[in-house]
Write a protein that holds these residues in place. Structure first.
Motif, short mmCIF file in Angstrom:
data_model
loop_
_atom_site.label_atom_id
_atom_site.label_comp_id
_atom_site.label_asym_id
_atom_site.label_seq_id
_atom_site.Cartn_x
_atom_site.Cartn_y
_atom_site.Cartn_z
N TYR A 161 0.84 -1.21 0.00
CA TYR A 161 0.00 0.00 0.00
C TYR A 161 0.87 1.26 0.00
N HIS A 162 1.87 1.29 0.87
CA HIS A 162 2.70 2.48 0.96
C HIS A 162 3.64 2.60 -0.25
N MET A 180 1.11 4.11 -2.79
CA MET A 180 0.51 5.39 -2.49
C MET A 180 1.52 6.48 -2.14
N GLU A 212 0.11 10.16 -5.51
CA GLU A 212 -0.56 11.19 -4.71
C GLU A 212 -1.20 12.24 -5.61
N TYR A 226 -4.28 10.63 -7.26
CA TYR A 226 -5.35 10.44 -6.28
C TYR A 226 -6.04 11.77 -5.95
N LYS A 260 -8.86 0.68 -2.08
CA LYS A 260 -8.94 0.77 -0.62
C LYS A 260 -8.97 2.23 -0.17
N ARG A 261 -8.10 3.05 -0.73
CA ARG A 261 -8.05 4.45 -0.30
C ARG A 261 -9.28 5.23 -0.73
N LYS A 316 -12.22 4.21 1.54
CA LYS A 316 -12.13 4.76 2.89
C LYS A 316 -12.50 6.24 2.93
N GLU A 317 -12.08 6.99 1.91
CA GLU A 317 -12.41 8.42 1.90
C GLU A 317 -13.90 8.64 1.68
#
Length: 297
Positions: free
Chosen positions: A214-215, A218, A224, A227, A267-268, A271-272
């Protein structure tokens, strides 16, 4: 036991009962289409006297076909109105003769009460049968000038409650382009241009749900930037899909195999959107495809 919220949908044939029952289903009601009148009391008794899961909101369509059928339903409506265990409402859908005739011509179907006569003859017979029931109904909606979208919105305004499931939800899914596009996707975003963890040996067998992958995905500057711009686009347009009458908006994010980059992004995003109080489900269609292939070989 809490009261059962029961809505019986009836009215003129061609006035929109199919759209109505679909609207109630989207709001979380247990729905029954074309319920025989003589089974209504038995069904309600089952709901109110025994454990049938968590069914507390029911909508059913009951059509008119004869005078005896109408008389039977009239008695049942009176019984339900007096039942202390049932919060009962009768929704009657109507439309002008001109609009009903036009709809029957468009679908090329015959009216159920027309017999060997014209469609208008059937409409007149049905309107005569239903006149007393229409007078009894708490909610009468004339659909002559309503689109299906407008009818859904109106039903939502009239019948949505605090305990009603949201009629609009968002599905955020990841997928692999090598396995094909999701057939039900409304919006598709391609993240194959981002750094690929597949080429990092210690990350290859992990997925975008693992922190290291994930990191890796992202934290890349291009991730970034993409996104941020993606959410600037999504956030203002999602209410438009809800307003348009969609019950489900499917946002699909794809990478090559659907294991790393798309999973992290889905996933991100999910979640947002959850943080923004939308009803969201996050899924990963192809996350374990490679693992399954390895196991089979």
């Amino acid at each position: 036991m809490q009261k059962i919220n029961l809505v019986i949908i009836t009215g003129m044939s061609g006035a929109g009962k199919t759209v109505a029952i679909q609207s109630f289903e989207d709001m979380g009601y247990f729905t029954v289409d074309n319920m025989p009148a003589n089974l209504i009391n038995k069904f309600v008794s089952l709901l109110t006297t025994s454990e049938v899961g968590d069914i507390d909101k029911v909508a059913m369509v009951v059509d008119m076909r004869s005078r005896s059928f109408f008389d039977e339903l009239s008695d049942i409506v009176n019984d339900l109105s007096d039942n202390p265990d049932v919060d009962f409402r009768l929704l009657f859908l109507d439309s002008s003769d001109e609009e009903l005739v036009a709809r029957y011509k468009e679908t090329r179907r015959s009216h159920p009460l027309a017999e060997d006569g014209r469609v208008l003859d059937g409409i007149n017979r049905e309107r005569d049968l239903l006149s007393p029931l229409k007078s009894f109904s708490q909610n009468v909606i004339d659909t002559s000038e309503l689109t299906p979208r407008n009818l859904r919105a109106l039903i939502g305004q009239e019948f949505a409650t605090e305990n009603t499931t949201a009629a609009f939800r968002i599905e955020v899914m990841s997928f692999g382009f090598k396995y094909g596009l999701p057939l039900d996707a409304d919006l598709v975003f391609d993240v194959r241009f981002l750094p690929n963890p597949h080429y990092v040996s210690e990350l290859r067998n992990l997925t975008g749900l693992d922190e290291a992958v994930y990191h890796y995905v992202m934290d890349a500057p291009e991730s970034e930037e993409f996104y941020t711009n993606l959410m600037k686009m999504l956030t203002p347009i999602i209410p438009g899909y809800q307003k348009e009458g969609k019950s489900v908006l499917t946002i699909a994010v794809g990478c090559t195999g659907g294991q790393h980059r798309s999973v992290a992004f889905a996933k991100r995003i999910g979640k947002e959107l959850l943080a923004e109080k939308w009803s969201v489900n996050i899924s990963h269609r192809d996350k374990d495809r490679r693992k399954e292939t390895v196991n089979r070989s």
